[in-house]
Design a protein around this motif. Sequence first.
Motif, PDB file in Angstrom:
ATOM      1  N   LEU A 129     -12.931  -6.451   4.727  1.00 34.74           N
ATOM      2  CA  LEU A 129     -11.771  -6.047   3.928  1.00 34.74           C
ATOM      3  C   LEU A 129     -10.683  -7.113   3.948  1.00 34.74           C
ATOM      4  CD1 LEU A 129     -11.499  -2.282   4.962  1.00 34.74           C
ATOM      5  CD2 LEU A 129     -12.194  -3.173   2.737  1.00 34.74           C
ATOM      6  N   LEU A 130     -10.493  -7.758   5.110  1.00 36.35           N
ATOM      7  CA  LEU A 130      -9.458  -8.785   5.217  1.00 36.35           C
ATOM      8  C   LEU A 130      -9.769  -9.978   4.319  1.00 36.35           C
ATOM      9  CD1 LEU A 130      -6.907  -9.861   6.600  1.00 36.35           C
ATOM     10  CD2 LEU A 130      -8.373 -10.773   8.410  1.00 36.35           C
ATOM     11  N   ILE A 131     -10.996 -10.466   4.391  1.00 34.27           N
ATOM     12  CA  ILE A 131     -11.365 -11.622   3.568  1.00 34.27           C
ATOM     13  C   ILE A 131     -11.303 -11.266   2.092  1.00 34.27           C
ATOM     14  CG2 ILE A 131     -13.242 -13.200   2.984  1.00 34.27           C
ATOM     15  CD1 ILE A 131     -14.127 -13.117   5.872  1.00 34.27           C
ATOM     16  N   HIS A 132     -11.784 -10.072   1.742  1.00 34.88           N
ATOM     17  CA  HIS A 132     -11.742  -9.664   0.335  1.00 34.88           C
ATOM     18  C   HIS A 132     -10.305  -9.505  -0.151  1.00 34.88           C
ATOM     19  CE1 HIS A 132     -13.197  -7.823  -3.377  1.00 34.88           C
ATOM     20  NE2 HIS A 132     -12.236  -6.921  -3.230  1.00 34.88           N
ATOM     21  N   GLY A 133      -9.406  -9.033   0.735  1.00 39.14           N
ATOM     22  CA  GLY A 133      -8.010  -8.898   0.341  1.00 39.14           C
ATOM     23  C   GLY A 133      -7.336 -10.231   0.112  1.00 39.14           C
ATOM     24  N   ILE A 134      -7.736 -11.254   0.894  1.00 46.96           N
ATOM     25  CA  ILE A 134      -7.146 -12.586   0.730  1.00 46.96           C
ATOM     26  C   ILE A 134      -7.761 -13.311  -0.458  1.00 46.96           C
ATOM     27  CG2 ILE A 134      -6.885 -14.846   1.823  1.00 46.96           C
ATOM     28  CD1 ILE A 134      -6.815 -13.396   4.516  1.00 46.96           C
ATOM     29  N   TYR A 135      -9.078 -13.214  -0.574  1.00 43.63           N
ATOM     30  CA  TYR A 135      -9.791 -13.912  -1.653  1.00 43.63           C
ATOM     31  C   TYR A 135     -10.786 -12.928  -2.247  1.00 43.63           C
ATOM     32  CZ  TYR A 135     -12.345 -17.629  -4.084  1.00 43.63           C
ATOM     33  OH  TYR A 135     -12.933 -18.412  -5.045  1.00 43.63           O
ATOM     34  N   SER A 136     -10.384 -12.269  -3.328  1.00 43.57           N
ATOM     35  CA  SER A 136     -11.157 -11.151  -3.871  1.00 43.57           C
ATOM     36  C   SER A 136     -12.535 -11.558  -4.380  1.00 43.57           C
ATOM     37  CB  SER A 136     -10.373 -10.481  -5.007  1.00 43.57           C
ATOM     38  OG  SER A 136     -10.077 -11.410  -6.038  1.00 43.57           O
ATOM     39  N   LEU A 158     -12.817   4.740   5.041  1.00 38.90           N
ATOM     40  CA  LEU A 158     -12.101   5.376   3.939  1.00 38.90           C
ATOM     41  C   LEU A 158     -11.415   4.340   3.060  1.00 38.90           C
ATOM     42  CD1 LEU A 158     -10.451   8.574   5.459  1.00 38.90           C
ATOM     43  CD2 LEU A 158     -12.304   8.432   3.809  1.00 38.90           C
ATOM     44  N   SER A 159     -10.841   3.317   3.705  1.00 34.03           N
ATOM     45  CA  SER A 159     -10.198   2.257   2.932  1.00 34.03           C
ATOM     46  C   SER A 159     -11.210   1.543   2.041  1.00 34.03           C
ATOM     47  CB  SER A 159      -9.532   1.262   3.883  1.00 34.03           C
ATOM     48  OG  SER A 159      -8.948   0.199   3.173  1.00 34.03           O
ATOM     49  N   TYR A 160     -12.381   1.291   2.584  1.00 32.96           N
ATOM     50  CA  TYR A 160     -13.417   0.635   1.784  1.00 32.96           C
ATOM     51  C   TYR A 160     -13.916   1.551   0.669  1.00 32.96           C
ATOM     52  CZ  TYR A 160     -17.936  -1.307   0.495  1.00 32.96           C
ATOM     53  OH  TYR A 160     -19.001  -1.795  -0.223  1.00 32.96           O
ATOM     54  N   LEU A 161     -14.141   2.824   1.000  1.00 35.74           N
ATOM     55  CA  LEU A 161     -14.611   3.761  -0.014  1.00 35.74           C
ATOM     56  C   LEU A 161     -13.616   3.886  -1.161  1.00 35.74           C
ATOM     57  CD1 LEU A 161     -16.074   6.626   2.202  1.00 35.74           C
ATOM     58  CD2 LEU A 161     -17.349   5.169   0.637  1.00 35.74           C
ATOM     59  N   GLY A 162     -12.313   3.837  -0.832  1.00 36.32           N
ATOM     60  CA  GLY A 162     -11.303   3.979  -1.868  1.00 36.32           C
ATOM     61  C   GLY A 162     -11.378   2.909  -2.932  1.00 36.32           C
ATOM     62  N   SER A 163     -11.809   1.702  -2.551  1.00 37.86           N
ATOM     63  CA  SER A 163     -11.885   0.613  -3.524  1.00 37.86           C
ATOM     64  C   SER A 163     -13.311   0.307  -3.969  1.00 37.86           C
ATOM     65  CB  SER A 163     -11.259  -0.661  -2.932  1.00 37.86           C
ATOM     66  OG  SER A 163     -11.883  -1.011  -1.722  1.00 37.86           O
ATOM     67  N   ALA A 164     -14.307   0.687  -3.166  1.00 39.23           N
ATOM     68  CA  ALA A 164     -15.694   0.343  -3.498  1.00 39.23           C
ATOM     69  C   ALA A 164     -16.439   1.465  -4.206  1.00 39.23           C
ATOM     70  CB  ALA A 164     -16.452  -0.046  -2.230  1.00 39.23           C
ATOM     71  N   LEU A 165     -16.044   2.720  -3.969  1.00 40.71           N
ATOM     72  CA  LEU A 165     -16.712   3.850  -4.616  1.00 40.71           C
ATOM     73  C   LEU A 165     -15.796   4.395  -5.701  1.00 40.71           C
ATOM     74  CD1 LEU A 165     -19.003   5.886  -4.833  1.00 40.71           C
ATOM     75  CD2 LEU A 165     -17.900   7.235  -3.033  1.00 40.71           C
ATOM     76  N   PRO A 166     -16.050   4.083  -6.967  1.00 41.36           N
ATOM     77  CA  PRO A 166     -15.169   4.539  -8.047  1.00 41.36           C
ATOM     78  C   PRO A 166     -15.030   6.057  -8.055  1.00 41.36           C
ATOM     79  CG  PRO A 166     -16.712   2.894  -8.852  1.00 41.36           C
ATOM     80  CD  PRO A 166     -17.150   3.252  -7.471  1.00 41.36           C
ATOM     81  N   GLY A 167     -13.784   6.508  -8.120  1.00 42.08           N
ATOM     82  CA  GLY A 167     -13.505   7.935  -8.171  1.00 42.08           C
ATOM     83  C   GLY A 167     -13.206   8.567  -6.834  1.00 42.08           C
ATOM     84  N   PHE A 168     -13.434   7.858  -5.728  1.00 40.07           N
ATOM     85  CA  PHE A 168     -13.269   8.471  -4.411  1.00 40.07           C
ATOM     86  C   PHE A 168     -11.801   8.722  -4.098  1.00 40.07           C
ATOM     87  CE2 PHE A 168     -12.610   8.117   0.184  1.00 40.07           C
ATOM     88  CZ  PHE A 168     -13.443   9.127   0.625  1.00 40.07           C
ATOM     89  N   CYS A 169     -11.513   9.915  -3.557  1.00 44.69           N
ATOM     90  CA  CYS A 169     -10.171  10.270  -3.088  1.00 44.69           C
ATOM     91  C   CYS A 169     -10.209  10.348  -1.567  1.00 44.69           C
ATOM     92  CB  CYS A 169      -9.716  11.605  -3.668  1.00 44.69           C
ATOM     93  SG  CYS A 169      -9.356  11.549  -5.435  1.00 44.69           S
ATOM     94  N   LEU A 190     -13.714   5.005  17.095  1.00 42.74           N
ATOM     95  CA  LEU A 190     -14.133   6.063  16.184  1.00 42.74           C
ATOM     96  C   LEU A 190     -13.106   6.328  15.084  1.00 42.74           C
ATOM     97  CD1 LEU A 190     -16.343   8.063  15.521  1.00 42.74           C
ATOM     98  CD2 LEU A 190     -15.278   9.697  17.084  1.00 42.74           C
ATOM     99  N   PRO A 191     -11.819   6.578  15.409  1.00 46.82           N
ATOM    100  CA  PRO A 191     -10.852   6.776  14.314  1.00 46.82           C
ATOM    101  C   PRO A 191     -10.638   5.528  13.479  1.00 46.82           C
ATOM    102  CG  PRO A 191      -9.723   6.714  16.435  1.00 46.82           C
ATOM    103  CD  PRO A 191     -11.188   6.775  16.726  1.00 46.82           C
ATOM    104  N   LEU A 192     -10.709   4.337  14.117  1.00 43.25           N
ATOM    105  CA  LEU A 192     -10.537   3.102  13.352  1.00 43.25           C
ATOM    106  C   LEU A 192     -11.678   2.914  12.368  1.00 43.25           C
ATOM    107  CD1 LEU A 192      -8.987   0.503  12.840  1.00 43.25           C
ATOM    108  CD2 LEU A 192     -10.279  -0.566  14.699  1.00 43.25           C
TER     109      LEU A 192
END
Length: 622
Positions: A312-319, A218-229, A210-212
């Motif tokens: 997220l891992l694959i996107h971080g390695i190969y955007s 949140l990590s995905y939202l930070g980069s996928a949803l423009p403007g998200f804090c 659940l916390p993971l």
Amino acid sequence: MTSTTFFRKPGGFFQSYRAALRQIRGIALLYTAILAVVLPLLMTLTVTQARSNFSYYSSEMPMEYYLSSQASSFLYSILSLFVLPLLWLFALIFTVSLFRYLHDKRSVDLFHSLPIRRETMLLSRLTAELTALVVPLLAMLIVCFAILLCFGIPMQAVQDGMLDPGLLWLRALFLIVNVFALIGLMIFFLICCGTVFDATVSTIAFCGGLPLLLALSLSYLGSALPGFCGSDLPRFVYEGMNPLIGAFSLANEPVVPWLLWWLGYGAVLLIAAVLLYRRRASEAAENAFAFPLPRVLIRFLVSACFGMCLGLLIHGIYSSFPFLLGALLGAFLSHLAIEMVYRRGVKNIWKTMPSLGVVAGLFVVFYLICATGCFGYTSRIPAVEDVKSVTFTTSFGQTHSASFFTGTPQSRNYYGMMEPIVTQKENVEQIVALHQDIIDSYHAMGPLYPMSEGSVFEVSYELKDGSKLRRRFYSAAFPEGFLQELDRISLLPEVIENTTDCFFLTQDSFDTVSFWNSKENDEYQSFTPNAEQRSALIEALQQDFLSGMPQSSQYDERWFEMTLSYQGDSSLPAFAAEDSLAASLFHFDPNASLYLDSGSYLISSQHYPNTTALLEKYGWIE
């Protein structure tokens, strides 16, 4: 088939309670022995050692106060770092020992044939477990207080740092209530599952998954949803759903609402466990699940977590690799893995494919919501007339931002660093226009926004109705000329006056000026200016900043490092008017002295012309 209905028997609760205590008495004795070593014995050694070292470490504080502070530090630390994990460990051992009969066909038939209701049996065993956990803990704490009294340590907090018995009992109560919630969670899964192994896997997967999942989302939202804090998600969502996560972050600051929450959390799970236990068939023992709810929940958590993680891992390695494809691949693999664990193989695993389709569909919906701006979340910009003030920050940094604290340099209460802030209407309009340029840049990228990364620009609007609106964007979407426009706004007089440290100094803020010559590389030279010279120096610094934010001078041909100090310390007394933005933002304590940390100024004639001319006039530099 064993009946699920039983006869009432007076005294059945206490008979079952005593039998449960006898069953775990050996483990309870071991638990008590460990507590006796950890609490009374170690605390006695701590206080004895502190008494021996008193003359070396504290000559001004009375001995009983010093011993109280050492005992306080020990007890608060040991409760959070050792006693809490110890309670979790033995709660797990006691729970498995007392309720393992549910997962053995012979044992469950025997226990269910007894003339006692199921809920009575469950609650009596729960009471026995809580007794074995709580009574030794409270007894050892009482022994600790008795030892402190023998050393002559006062049982009240006369000054900061001393032992506060009320706070200590509150922390102990928090640990007990937290463990009660964890026991409720474990019993719930033991009732739902047919084997101890499945119950253990389900409990661990729930507490970790659940916390993971929230963190990955949140990590995905930070980069996928423009403007998200990321800070938009309340702290309660992390800590209130998981007893393990919540305990570590709250053990040092227990408050009554959290005590009530964990008490209610455990009670709800126990009520659910009792209701399910009434309907649990004895034939469920040694089977995978008595009820399908845990499997559905855990399967979703594991599939969603691993899918999000792999995407997220694959996107971080190969955007260029699509996040959605990586997430679906991860969800498929993790779905197969968790089903193999529960089924002990691959037999009939194809029957679970519809549930995998549900997870995949949720991923697609989640991706589309973020990539289209979440129903207007990204595009929302407040009207200028509704804005009271605007704060903006970047990851590029700023020179000499004021950082305030109260207290003393040795014991500080930090308020934070002043961020660029504007309130004047014409300046607010420029920030709003800059914000709109970023939104237009996203709209130009197409119907689906790409994932963003890079340097950060964050803007926070305080609206006149008291609400706030925060948005964070990354440099991958900055329009052409954005950084130049941001630099221009950062040099607005209002921004400089509200954020730069020299605008909070007075002639009484420092008494010494020191210089280091970069060319000669010699020792620092110090001067003691008079009040007129100090005022002139502050005015010259302010003029240089207002004429254009000075950049670092260390690459110039000739520069000096100038340091201001007050009574030999770089922490300078500061002044902020009651109606200033700094005072309204930080709410300074009116009864405490206000200071700011002043860094060195790298002075050169190119970047600090007014200051350089003044220093040469006074003969402090050549």
